[in-house]
Scaffold this active site. Structure first.
Site, PDB file in Angstrom:
ATOM      1  N   ALA A 198       0.806  -1.224   0.000  1.00  0.00           N
ATOM      2  CA  ALA A 198       0.000   0.000   0.000  1.00  0.00           C
ATOM      3  C   ALA A 198       0.837   1.272   0.000  1.00  0.00           C
ATOM      4  O   ALA A 198       0.281   2.376  -0.033  1.00  0.00           O
ATOM      5  CB  ALA A 198      -0.913  -0.005   1.232  1.00  0.00           C
ATOM      6  N   GLU A 199       2.144   1.147   0.023  1.00  0.00           N
ATOM      7  CA  GLU A 199       3.011   2.304   0.230  1.00  0.00           C
ATOM      8  C   GLU A 199       2.755   3.447  -0.755  1.00  0.00           C
ATOM      9  O   GLU A 199       2.596   4.606  -0.348  1.00  0.00           O
ATOM     10  CB  GLU A 199       4.488   1.875   0.151  1.00  0.00           C
ATOM     11  CG  GLU A 199       4.978   1.099   1.369  1.00  0.00           C
ATOM     12  CD  GLU A 199       4.745  -0.387   1.249  1.00  0.00           C
ATOM     13  OE1 GLU A 199       5.276  -1.132   2.073  1.00  0.00           O
ATOM     14  OE2 GLU A 199       3.986  -0.817   0.338  1.00  0.00           O
ATOM     15  N   VAL A 200       2.759   3.125  -2.067  1.00  0.00           N
ATOM     16  CA  VAL A 200       2.644   4.215  -3.045  1.00  0.00           C
ATOM     17  C   VAL A 200       1.322   4.966  -2.915  1.00  0.00           C
ATOM     18  O   VAL A 200       1.233   6.136  -3.294  1.00  0.00           O
ATOM     19  CB  VAL A 200       2.809   3.700  -4.494  1.00  0.00           C
ATOM     20  CG1 VAL A 200       4.218   3.173  -4.710  1.00  0.00           C
ATOM     21  CG2 VAL A 200       1.762   2.650  -4.845  1.00  0.00           C
TER      22      VAL A 200
END
Length: 258
Positions: free
Chosen positions: A131-133
């Protein structure tokens, strides 16, 4: 006042089970969780009675990644992610096999945590996502343990899109070793632990070191190094005990007895 532990540790019959137990924040990698997990791993690796380490969890979520409430407002030097490489490296290079039992969602750093393990068992309720981006950060640290596990084109797409994927897809990409029905997770983990504990401790540690290393030199050079390693272990006390046990049709001395 002593804070409530967020990790529970149980050692039984050669297995150290480390259970993430902070469901209120989805078992996030908070400051407390990182500290307790680091200490529990250190203790387990130092305990000669422990043969296998299992990472499990309470609640619906395996691990949601870094605790974003602690990350808000901090400078780069103050971010908890700075402590994460040491934790992943401890698992990655652990001389004892580490197994993850994933019974629910894993996101971001939680995916990195399981990717560092030797064996990952996931139930049908488990889902995964980088989910980082989607929150404006980069899956930098976890890429070091995810990329060796996963198919290059798959990790490329999944880290760029941030989309959620299921256990079957995770198994197809290499992130998960065994994708099973939810009610089969416990028995599957037990079977894998039994298989791992049947291995000789020093041989397991050296085999893991070998598998984690990057081959270098020509094939002939590699065979030269590998031959020396193989011959040493055939002649070692552990190797000789294993050979004797095989010939005498009995369990080797390191196999846990019921």
């Amino acid at each position: 006042m002593t804070s409530t532990p967020v990790l529970h540790v149980e050692v039984s019959r050669g297995v150290a089970t480390l259970t993430l137990d902070s469901p209120a924040n989805r078992n996030a990698l908070s400051r407390a969780m990182r500290a307790e997990l680091r200490q529990a791993l250190t203790d387990a690796l130092a305990d000669d009675a422990v043969r296998v380490v299992v990472l499990d969890h309470t609640g619906r979520v395996f691990c949601s990644g870094m605790d974003l409430s602690e990350a808000a407002g901090g400078s780069a030097a103050d971010q908890g992610v700075n402590e994460f490489p040491e934790l992943l490296e401890t698992i990655w290079h652990s001389p004892k096999p580490v197994l993850a039992a994933v019974r629910g969602p894993a996101r971001a750093g939680g995916v990195g945590l399981l990717a560092a393990c030797d064996v990952v068992v996931a139930g049908a309720l488990a889902t995964f996502g980088f989910a980082e981006v989607r929150i404006g950060v980069v899956p930098a640290i976890i890429s070091a343990v995810c990329r060796p596990r996963m198919l290059p084109h798959a990790v490329h797409r999944l880290m760029l899109t941030g989309e959620v994927f299921d256990a079957a897809t995770a198994a197809q990409t290499g992130l998960v070793d065994l994708a099973v029905a939810d009610d089969a997770v416990t028995d599957t983990v037990a079977a894998q632990v039994h298989a791992l504990a049947a291995g000789a401790p020093l041989a397991l540690a050296e085999t893991k070191r070998l598998l984690r290393s990057t081959p270098s030199g020509s094939l002939g050079d590699q065979f030269g190094d590998l031959l020396g390693l193989s011959a040493r272990f055939f002649a070692s006390p552990e190797g000789q005990e294993g050979i004797a046990a095989f010939r005498e049709k009995r369990p080797a001395s390191w196999v846990p007895q019921d």
